[in-house]
Scaffold this active site. Structure first.
Site, PDB file in Angstrom:
ATOM      1  CG  ASP A 141      -0.275   0.015   2.542  1.00 20.01           C
ATOM      2  OD1 ASP A 141       0.909   0.402   2.633  1.00 20.01           O
ATOM      3  OD2 ASP A 141      -0.936  -0.349   3.537  1.00 20.01           O
ATOM      4  CB  SER A 142       0.056   4.851  -0.209  1.00 19.76           C
ATOM      5  OG  SER A 142      -0.811   4.904   0.903  1.00 19.76           O
TER       6      SER A 142
END
Length: 79
Positions: free
Chosen positions: A33-34
């Site tokens: 994820d980010s």
């Protein structure tokens, strides 16, 4: 260079190296994820003594994108 990127991702996220292909999508295939991508960028910056801008980080979709970015910065796999 791909093998070095695979090694970094494997060590950082404990992902099976067989899943870390050039075509692997960081988010969809590897579940990075980010926030994890930011951590990955720190690892790459430390390993190769480079800076990755926010814009560059946002443009990284696949493992091949990371390799291309490193090559564009004239990074050697031996760095």
């Amino acid at each position: 260079m791909l093998d070095v990127v695979q090694e970094i991702i494997h060590k950082e996220f404990d992902i099976d190296e067989d899943k870390i292909t050039a075509e692997a999508n960081l988010r969809n295939d590897l579940h990075i994820d980010s926030m994890a991508a930011v951590n990955l960028s720190f690892e790459i910056e430390d390993r190769f003594n480079i800076k990755i801008s926010d814009e560059e980080l946002a443009s990284l979709t696949t493992v091949a994108d990371i390799v291309s970015l490193l090559e564009s910065k004239n990074v050697s796999a031996k760095s």
